[in-house]
Design a protein around this motif. Structure first.
Motif, mmCIF file in Angstrom:
data_model
loop_
_atom_site.group_PDB
_atom_site.id
_atom_site.type_symbol
_atom_site.label_atom_id
_atom_site.label_comp_id
_atom_site.label_asym_id
_atom_site.label_seq_id
_atom_site.Cartn_x
_atom_site.Cartn_y
_atom_site.Cartn_z
ATOM 1 N N ASN A 1 0.851 -1.178 0.000
ATOM 2 C CA ASN A 1 0.000 0.000 0.000
ATOM 3 C C ASN A 1 0.900 1.246 0.000
ATOM 4 O O ASN A 1 2.130 1.127 0.034
ATOM 5 N N TYR B 1 -9.058 -0.088 -6.265
ATOM 6 C CA TYR B 1 -7.962 0.489 -5.494
ATOM 7 C C TYR B 1 -6.622 -0.168 -5.808
ATOM 8 O O TYR B 1 -5.593 0.495 -5.878
ATOM 9 N N TYR B 2 -6.616 -1.520 -5.987
ATOM 10 C CA TYR B 2 -5.348 -2.225 -6.207
ATOM 11 C C TYR B 2 -4.926 -2.260 -7.677
ATOM 12 O O TYR B 2 -3.856 -2.731 -8.012
ATOM 13 N N ALA C 1 -4.246 2.863 -5.444
ATOM 14 C CA ALA C 1 -3.033 3.003 -4.624
ATOM 15 C C ALA C 1 -1.894 3.581 -5.464
ATOM 16 O O ALA C 1 -1.102 4.406 -4.976
#
Ligand code: 1GP
Length: 257
Positions: free
Chosen positions: A88, A111-112, A116
């Motif tokens: 992260n 998000y991944y 991020a």
């Protein structure tokens, strides 16, 4: 103004130069599983045995301060590059030499895939960190990384699906592809999957997760891995780790035999 051509960074060039000689090993240190003193010992042993870089990361890292202290200490002790293997944004440390700038290709979570990366981008620029773009494919459902990263299960029996992801990574311009079985996995990525991906892509192939024996290491290398990563074995004593690194160092590419 003519657009600038992006140059390959210092660490990436070093990795490519190392790969010219044959497959290479990287030691993964998870700061959650080491004291700084024990990490320094393992890093030094890895370097002396011929590991090409130290990767620092883990699925549950939550403190940038701890990462900074860990990486700073390593930088003072070893000469091989320290590469962040981030879970992260808080894993980014300005003291590292580079960061694997990873896209978790089979995550179902925005998000991944880009979130991020977007949040970390300004830090990377501010820290002057070298970002090395990598497509990351996570297998299995039992590992911390698959749960944290919300990875969509990849069918081991359908290598073509994995090949499609790996090719997509290459076509998108990612310069490395990582097949991840998950740290501490009960077995490594199957060799037929490694073979299928290796024969389909031109960028270097990284394989990690569950490699614990010399036999497993040899099979992964035979299948065509360019970079092999071991983490758990770095936590299990110096001799076992050194033996695995030696297997990688002694492995010749098929065309050189
Ligand atoms: C995990 O692939 C690495 O991200 C290493 O896995 O701890 O099983 O060696 P191991």
């Amino acid at each position: 103004m003519t657009p600038r051509t992006l140059k390959v960074g210092r660490v990436e060039q070093y990795i490519l130069d190392e790969l010219e000689k044959g497959p290479i090993h990287m030691t993964l240190l998870d700061p959650e599983n080491f004291t700084i003193d024990s990490a320094l010992r393992v890093a030094k042993v890895s370097e002396e045995a011929g590991s090409s870089a130290i990767m620092v990361g883990g699925s549950t890292i939550s403190s940038q301060l701890e990462m900074d202290q860990f990486v700073q200490a390593l930088k003072e002790k070893v000469n091989i590059p320290i590469i962040i293997f981030p879970n992260n944004v808080q894993a980014l440390s300005r003291y590292a030499d580079a960061v694997w700038y990873m896209i978790l290709l089979n995550s179902v979570e925005w998000y991944y895939v880009i979130g991020a990366q977007m949040q970390g981008a300004l830090f990377i620029r501010r820290y002057g960190l070298e970002a090395i773009p990598m497509g990351y494919l996570v297998f299995g459902a039992e590992s911390a990384v698959s749960a944290m990263g919300r990875a969509l299960p990849l069918p081991m029996s359908k290598p073509k699906v994995v090949v499609a992801y790996a090719l997509a990574a290459q076509y998108m311009g990612l310069r490395f592809v990582y097949l991840e079985a998950g740290s501490g996995a009960s077995s490594p990525i199957p060799t037929n999957v490694v073979q299928a991906v290796k024969s389909s892509i031109d960028v270097p192939l990284v394989v990690g997760g569950g490699i614990r024996s010399i036999d497993q290491m040899k099979k992964i290398l035979e299948a065509g891995a360019d970079i092999v990563v071991t983490g758990t074995m770095a936590e299990r004593g110096e001799d076992a780790l050194k033996a695995l690194i030696r297997v990688v160092k002694n492995h010749m590419r098929k065309d050189e035999r």
